[in-house]
Design a protein around this motif. Structure first.
Motif, mmCIF file in Angstrom:
data_model
loop_
_atom_site.group_PDB
_atom_site.id
_atom_site.type_symbol
_atom_site.label_atom_id
_atom_site.label_comp_id
_atom_site.label_asym_id
_atom_site.label_seq_id
_atom_site.Cartn_x
_atom_site.Cartn_y
_atom_site.Cartn_z
ATOM 1 N N UNK A 145 11.803 15.624 -5.950
ATOM 2 C CA UNK A 145 10.740 16.292 -5.653
ATOM 3 C C UNK A 145 9.754 16.326 -6.716
ATOM 4 N N UNK A 146 9.956 15.649 -7.967
ATOM 5 C CA UNK A 146 8.832 15.527 -8.855
ATOM 6 C C UNK A 146 7.413 14.964 -8.360
ATOM 7 N N UNK A 147 7.734 13.973 -7.711
ATOM 8 C CA UNK A 147 6.448 13.249 -7.062
ATOM 9 C C UNK A 147 6.781 12.889 -5.561
ATOM 10 N N UNK A 148 5.785 12.762 -4.777
ATOM 11 C CA UNK A 148 5.767 12.511 -3.385
ATOM 12 C C UNK A 148 5.219 11.398 -2.890
ATOM 13 N N UNK A 149 5.407 11.091 -1.656
ATOM 14 C CA UNK A 149 4.401 10.201 -0.907
ATOM 15 C C UNK A 149 3.291 10.686 -0.101
ATOM 16 N N UNK A 150 2.202 10.256 -0.403
ATOM 17 C CA UNK A 150 0.965 10.833 0.337
ATOM 18 C C UNK A 150 0.339 9.680 1.084
ATOM 19 N N UNK A 151 0.358 9.439 2.487
ATOM 20 C CA UNK A 151 -0.080 8.385 3.399
ATOM 21 C C UNK A 151 -0.688 8.997 4.506
ATOM 22 N N UNK A 152 -1.978 9.432 4.379
ATOM 23 C CA UNK A 152 -2.526 10.044 5.587
ATOM 24 C C UNK A 152 -2.554 9.124 6.985
ATOM 25 N N UNK A 153 -2.377 9.808 8.047
ATOM 26 C CA UNK A 153 -1.959 9.207 9.290
ATOM 27 C C UNK A 153 -3.343 8.260 9.586
ATOM 28 N N UNK A 154 -4.419 8.388 9.369
ATOM 29 C CA UNK A 154 -5.684 7.590 9.559
ATOM 30 C C UNK A 154 -5.551 6.232 8.855
ATOM 31 N N UNK A 155 -4.837 6.038 7.823
ATOM 32 C CA UNK A 155 -4.486 5.072 7.145
ATOM 33 C C UNK A 155 -3.195 4.388 7.276
ATOM 34 N N UNK A 156 -2.111 5.310 7.519
ATOM 35 C CA UNK A 156 -0.950 4.745 7.742
ATOM 36 C C UNK A 156 -0.545 3.822 8.928
ATOM 37 N N UNK A 157 -1.621 4.136 10.069
ATOM 38 C CA UNK A 157 -1.459 3.343 11.166
ATOM 39 C C UNK A 157 -1.649 1.532 10.796
ATOM 40 N N UNK A 158 -2.324 1.348 9.682
ATOM 41 C CA UNK A 158 -2.707 0.004 9.546
ATOM 42 C C UNK A 158 -1.764 -0.369 8.345
ATOM 43 N N UNK A 159 -0.937 0.316 8.067
ATOM 44 C CA UNK A 159 0.155 -0.112 7.008
ATOM 45 C C UNK A 159 1.437 -0.848 7.588
ATOM 46 N N UNK A 160 1.740 -1.928 7.003
ATOM 47 C CA UNK A 160 2.890 -2.759 7.132
ATOM 48 C C UNK A 160 4.208 -2.127 6.769
ATOM 49 N N UNK A 161 5.325 -2.117 7.508
ATOM 50 C CA UNK A 161 6.316 -1.564 7.128
ATOM 51 C C UNK A 161 7.116 -2.433 5.918
ATOM 52 N N UNK A 162 7.696 -2.153 5.184
ATOM 53 C CA UNK A 162 8.427 -0.746 4.992
ATOM 54 C C UNK A 162 7.618 0.355 4.473
ATOM 55 N N UNK A 163 6.350 0.050 4.099
ATOM 56 C CA UNK A 163 5.782 0.959 3.174
ATOM 57 C C UNK A 163 5.009 2.151 4.162
ATOM 58 N N UNK A 164 5.023 1.909 5.347
ATOM 59 C CA UNK A 164 4.537 3.018 6.307
ATOM 60 C C UNK A 164 5.539 4.234 6.474
ATOM 61 N N UNK A 165 6.588 3.989 7.040
ATOM 62 C CA UNK A 165 7.628 5.064 7.277
ATOM 63 C C UNK A 165 8.941 4.808 6.421
ATOM 64 N N UNK A 166 9.359 3.601 6.171
ATOM 65 C CA UNK A 166 10.657 3.378 5.644
ATOM 66 C C UNK A 166 10.795 3.229 4.078
ATOM 67 N N UNK A 167 9.673 3.626 3.331
ATOM 68 C CA UNK A 167 9.821 3.446 2.012
ATOM 69 C C UNK A 167 9.423 4.923 1.500
ATOM 70 N N UNK A 168 9.796 5.075 0.146
ATOM 71 C CA UNK A 168 9.574 6.539 -0.303
ATOM 72 C C UNK A 168 8.365 6.775 -0.820
ATOM 73 N N UNK A 169 7.651 5.722 -1.043
ATOM 74 C CA UNK A 169 6.136 5.809 -1.580
ATOM 75 C C UNK A 169 5.042 4.704 -0.735
ATOM 76 N N UNK A 170 3.994 4.858 -1.055
ATOM 77 C CA UNK A 170 3.039 3.800 -0.468
ATOM 78 C C UNK A 170 2.602 2.868 -1.488
ATOM 79 N N UNK A 171 2.994 1.457 -1.325
ATOM 80 C CA UNK A 171 2.730 0.568 -2.090
ATOM 81 C C UNK A 171 1.189 0.030 -1.804
ATOM 82 N N UNK A 172 0.266 0.284 -3.130
ATOM 83 C CA UNK A 172 -1.067 -0.037 -2.670
ATOM 84 C C UNK A 172 -1.304 -1.833 -3.039
#
Length: 400
Positions: free
Chosen positions: A141-168
């Protein structure tokens, strides 16, 4: 932090009990689900099913961010400074402070600060360190994923829901060849490089000085069944191991034994095989992110993405919010800006969408000829890499 050392069992020597107590003391009253200072948008410690965060309007975040006045970024990438310029122009009154630091040093810095009750950083841009970022930073819990849903709907897996972080952005370590020596990729299977034809004609950057290069070889041992099948596809028979644990280790042993040439860095590899006029018959393992340098220096090289069983493993540049961020709203606003905002058009994304780097969004056109969804890569299994990277490193040292 001695993340790259290994014990007799091969697991990283990261002093598990000490780290556990460190994590608990660092988080204090905060939940280990990674809930931020505002009490929202945390990510479950299981990280594999992290749901998108509620969308927050940029204009609302900006009003709050102006009261905070600044945002502090720890970054492994110089791209953060480019994003800083456009962000400050878009959102006057909010200053971006960027501290450039290597991934493993960043982990050490954050842990030391948080253990001392200091919460300086708001967000970080980091590469993985053989699984240690997820295991030592995300899960406690030192760092955490922040991926707002309005952006998330455009994100490829695994970085949308299957990854611990969002890869820019996503880079990779892959094979390159000289385009003056070959009219098409000369290698289609990693096992090609273990044959007499390629003896002394394969270069790599030193994996002992680069976690990402070692991750490629670790991926082969973790996905040994794929390497086993690729061997049979190449030679028409089952592999026979020569004192090694699996087909991944056997590949490393045979590759090194076939005269593998180890250079200091990726740029050295590309220069060695790609100097104009050399028509070098060699191939090399290099960083895709160096392709911009290739153009600048006029090197005659091209990547090989159609290599069996997989061309590479992702080397992603992750964005994370930091637990108890002192400027949480400014941090979220900057992160959205670097993600490209909801429509993918925010200027903050431009520094990340470069040659050799892929933005994993369906609504953002890559500048690369090869699209992200067609990249033939192994999944980055942080837990497996964390467990096995030390053993692979020890194996490499004994061979060299």
């Amino acid at each position: 932090m001695k993340w790259f050392q290994s014990s007799r069992s091969g697991a990283p020597l990261l002093s598990g009990l000490v780290l556990m107590s460190v994590a608990l003391s660092a988080c204090g009253a905060a939940s280990t689900t990674g809930i931020d200072a505002a009490g929202t948008n945390g990510v479950s410690a299981s990280v594999k099913s992290a749901a998108p965060a509620p969308a927050e309007k940029p204009e609302d975040l900006y009003e709050l961010a102006k009261k905070e006045g600044k945002v502090v970024v720890y970054s492994t990438s110089g791209r953060a400074n480019d994003a800083k310029k456009s962000f400050e122009a878009k959102y006057p009154g909010v200053t971006v402070e960027v501290f450039k630091v290597k991934s493993n040093d960043m982990m050490d810095k954050l842990i030391r600060e948080q253990d001392a009750g200091l919460y300086n950083a708001d967000l970080i841009i980091t590469k993985e360190v053989s699984g240690a970022v997820e295991e030592e930073m995300v899960k406690p819990g030192r760092i955490y994923k922040y991926l707002p849903e309005d952006i998330a709907k455009h994100v490829e897996e695994p970085f949308r829901t299957q990854s611990p972080g969002y890869a820019n952005y996503v880079e990779m370590r892959s094979l390159y060849y000289n385009t003056e020596a070959y009219t098409q990729p000369p290698v289609t299977n990693w096992w090609d490089l273990t044959t007499p034809e390629w003896k002394g004609k394969v270069y790599t950057a030193d994996p002992l000085s680069s976690p990402a290069f070692m991750d490629l070889f670790t991926a082969m041992t973790v996905n040994s069944e794929d390497m086993k099948k690729a061997y049979k596809d190449k030679f028409g028979k089952d592999i026979e191991l020569n004192g090694t644990e699996n087909a991944g280790y056997e590949f490393i042993k045979r590759l090194v034994g076939n005269g593998l040439i180890v250079l200091k860095g990726s740029g050295d590899v590309l220069e060695a095989i790609g100097k104009a006029g050399s028509k070098s018959p060699a191939v090399g393992i290099a960083v895709s992110g160096d392709m911009s340098t290739v153009e600048e220096e006029g090197l005659k090289v091209a990547p090989m993405f159609d290599v069996q069983p997989k061309a590479s493993v992702p080397d992603a540049g992750y964005l994370y919010m930091v637990n108890k961020a002192p400027h949480v709203n400014a941090g979220k606003l900057l992160m959205r800006w670097m993600m490209g905002e909801a429509d993918g058009k925010a200027e903050g994304l431009v520094p990340f969408n470069q040659l050799g780097a892929w933005v994993p969004r369906t609504d953002v056109k890559t500048v690369n000829a090869f699209p992200f969804e067609k990249l033939n890569m192994w999944t980055y299994d942080a837990q497996a890499f964390y467990k096995n990277s030390g053993k692979v490193r020890d194996f490499w040292i004994k061979l060299k």
